[in-house]
Design a protein around this motif. Structure first.
Motif, short mmCIF file in Angstrom:
data_model
loop_
_atom_site.label_atom_id
_atom_site.label_comp_id
_atom_site.label_asym_id
_atom_site.label_seq_id
_atom_site.Cartn_x
_atom_site.Cartn_y
_atom_site.Cartn_z
N LEU A 40 -11.36 5.11 -7.38
CA LEU A 40 -11.50 5.29 -6.03
C LEU A 40 -12.23 6.43 -5.57
CD1 LEU A 40 -10.44 3.22 -3.93
CD2 LEU A 40 -9.09 4.96 -2.95
N ALA A 41 -11.81 7.75 -6.15
CA ALA A 41 -12.54 8.92 -6.02
C ALA A 41 -14.08 8.76 -6.46
CB ALA A 41 -11.82 10.00 -6.92
N GLU A 42 -14.34 8.03 -7.35
CA GLU A 42 -15.72 7.98 -7.67
C GLU A 42 -16.49 6.97 -6.77
OE1 GLU A 42 -15.22 6.54 -11.70
OE2 GLU A 42 -14.64 8.48 -12.54
N GLY A 43 -15.77 6.42 -5.76
CA GLY A 43 -16.53 5.65 -4.79
C GLY A 43 -16.71 4.10 -5.22
N ARG A 44 -15.79 3.72 -6.21
CA ARG A 44 -15.87 2.27 -6.72
C ARG A 44 -15.01 1.43 -5.83
NH1 ARG A 44 -14.49 1.75 -12.64
NH2 ARG A 44 -14.09 4.13 -12.86
N SER A 45 -15.20 0.01 -5.88
CA SER A 45 -14.58 -0.73 -4.88
C SER A 45 -12.87 -1.10 -5.09
CB SER A 45 -15.11 -2.19 -5.06
OG SER A 45 -14.95 -2.69 -6.26
N LEU A 49 0.25 -4.91 -4.89
CA LEU A 49 0.79 -3.74 -4.34
C LEU A 49 -0.51 -2.76 -3.89
CD1 LEU A 49 4.49 -3.49 -5.53
CD2 LEU A 49 3.68 -4.09 -3.04
N VAL A 50 -1.12 -2.37 -4.96
CA VAL A 50 -2.04 -1.53 -5.03
C VAL A 50 -3.28 -1.86 -4.14
CG1 VAL A 50 -3.97 -0.38 -6.33
CG2 VAL A 50 -1.59 -0.51 -7.14
N ARG A 51 -3.60 -3.40 -4.19
CA ARG A 51 -4.62 -3.76 -3.32
C ARG A 51 -4.23 -3.68 -1.78
NH1 ARG A 51 -8.57 -6.96 -4.67
NH2 ARG A 51 -7.64 -7.51 -6.62
N ARG A 52 -3.07 -4.09 -1.60
CA ARG A 52 -2.45 -3.85 -0.27
C ARG A 52 -2.47 -2.63 0.31
NH1 ARG A 52 3.36 -6.60 1.09
NH2 ARG A 52 2.25 -8.06 -0.03
N PHE A 53 -2.16 -1.58 -0.47
CA PHE A 53 -1.96 -0.29 -0.10
C PHE A 53 -3.34 0.18 0.28
CE2 PHE A 53 -2.75 4.20 -2.21
CZ PHE A 53 -2.26 4.79 -0.96
N LEU A 54 -4.48 -0.03 -0.63
CA LEU A 54 -5.84 0.35 -0.40
C LEU A 54 -6.44 -0.33 0.69
CD1 LEU A 54 -7.25 0.75 -4.28
CD2 LEU A 54 -6.52 2.58 -2.82
N THR A 55 -5.94 -1.44 0.93
CA THR A 55 -6.46 -2.18 2.21
C THR A 55 -6.05 -1.88 3.48
OG1 THR A 55 -6.62 -4.38 0.54
CG2 THR A 55 -7.07 -4.87 3.02
N GLU A 56 -4.56 -1.46 3.46
CA GLU A 56 -4.05 -1.07 4.62
C GLU A 56 -4.22 0.26 4.98
OE1 GLU A 56 0.35 -1.70 4.60
OE2 GLU A 56 0.01 -3.76 4.44
N THR A 57 -4.71 1.07 4.12
CA THR A 57 -4.77 2.57 4.45
C THR A 57 -6.50 2.92 4.45
OG1 THR A 57 -4.91 3.30 2.04
CG2 THR A 57 -2.69 3.35 3.37
N ARG A 58 -7.12 1.56 4.35
CA ARG A 58 -8.69 2.08 4.14
C ARG A 58 -9.01 2.81 5.36
NH1 ARG A 58 -11.83 -3.26 2.20
NH2 ARG A 58 -10.48 -4.10 3.70
#
Ligand SMILES: Cc1cc2nc3c(=O)[nH]c(=O)nc-3n(C[C@H](O)[C@H](O)[C@H](O)COP(=O)(O)OP(=O)(O)OC[C@H]3O[C@@H](n4cnc5c(N)ncnc54)[C@H](O)[C@@H]3O)c2cc1C
Length: 273
Positions: free
Chosen positions: A227-232, A264-273
């Motif tokens: 994520l830090a590298e800007g990947r999806s 869970l990680v997908r949900r976390f990343l989506t909810e905190t986008r």
């Protein structure tokens, strides 16, 4: 094998100094809330019969802010954490996790120090402490040392804590960003985690830790880096696969844990986008 409590040799302490002197002079195991310890005694997995009871060491119950650091005494119970305005203001995901621990009886007796020292990969506070880069404060009669949480565990149920040391506190530096905690168990309450996850997101900066998916709590360094590298989000979720090493056991399967962790990680990343 069942163990009658009357066969145990327990010495009580009311100050940290007293407890440390006992631990220095004799080989004894600390008892805090005893919620893990009595289970181990009952199952015969704990052979130690000599204990030092630290439950009445009130100086270890303090929750305070020192400079910009949140300091949680080792004997702070889940109920203390739920009720603390300082936890609500600075580390709300720890209050949220505490509400999901056991039932009210366990919340009244179980302590954060016991959760850390017990070193179970399923301990619910551990991913939180990992994600916020906590520091564990250990004390013995010879002095105090601070150990970064990432260096505290050395293997399954093993840590750097020496036999003569007490965990006296855990220190939390400021936590900028959004906090997120989820626990997946068999039931909504009174369940040991199949997967437990805590994250902090500050823009593209992500700190993410998981429990019950490896011999110790783990930081998801590869997912964080993606994520830090800007990947999806998809790429970050893919990277997570190499961060965790879940196993099949009585509570779940490795495949299920991989799937739930990714969701869970997908949900976390989506909810905190
Ligand atoms: C019915 C039930 C439900 C539970 N539900 C959950 C749950 O949902 N989530 C979860 O994470 N846990 C759960 N637990 C486990 C347990 O309640 C927690 O791990 C709790 O935080 C342990 O704290 P304690 O003070 O009772 O530790 P104790 O049982 O007193 O001690 C545990 C271990 O830590 C050591 N220790 C304790 N304090 C210190 C200290 N200050 N310094 C050095 N060593 C120390 C002891 O020597 C012992 O080895 C549950 C337990 C039960 C019985």
């Amino acid at each position: 094998m069942r163990t009658a409590i009357s066969t145990l040799a327990v010495r009580g302490a009311t100050t940290v100094r007293q407890a440390l002197e006992i631990l220095h002079d004799e080989e004894r195991t600390p008892i805090a809330g005893a919620t893990d310890l009595f289970v181990a005694l009952n199952f015969g997995t704990l052979t130690m019969r000599r204990f030092v009871d630290i439950w009445n060491v009130d100086e270890l119950r303090r929750i305070a802010v020192d400079g910009d650091t949140l300091v949680i005494g080792a004997l702070a119970t889940y109920t203390d954490l739920i009720r603390s305005p300082m936890i609500a203001a600075r580390l709300p995901m720890l209050a949220e996790a505490s509400r999901l621990v056991g039932g009210p009886q366990i919340q009244n007796r179980g302590t954060i120090g016991g959760n850390i020292a017990n070193a179970s990969p399923a301990g619910d506070s551990l991913p939180i402490l990992s994600a916020v880069d906590a520091v564990v404060v250990l004390r013995s009669v010879t002095g105090e040392r601070r150990v970064a949480f990432r260096d505290f565990y050395t293997g399954y149920r093993e840590s750097v804590r020496r036999r003569d040391e007490l965990i006296v506190a855990v220190e939390i530096p400021p936590v900028p960003g959004r906090q997120w905690f989820r626990k997946v168990g068999t039931r909504a309450a009174q369940a040991i985690s199949k997967v437990v996850i805590a994250g902090v997101r500050d823009g593209q900066s992500l700190r993410l830790a998981l429990g019950s998916v490896a011999p110790t709590v783990v930081r998801a360094r590869r997912a964080e880096a993606a994520l830090a590298e800007g990947r999806s989000i998809d790429e970050a979720v893919d990277a997570l696969r190499a961060d965790i090493t879940p196993i099949d056991d009585v509570r779940s399967t490795a495949d299920y844990r991989h799937l739930v962790s990714a969701n869970l990680v997908r949900r976390f990343l989506t909810e905190t986008r």
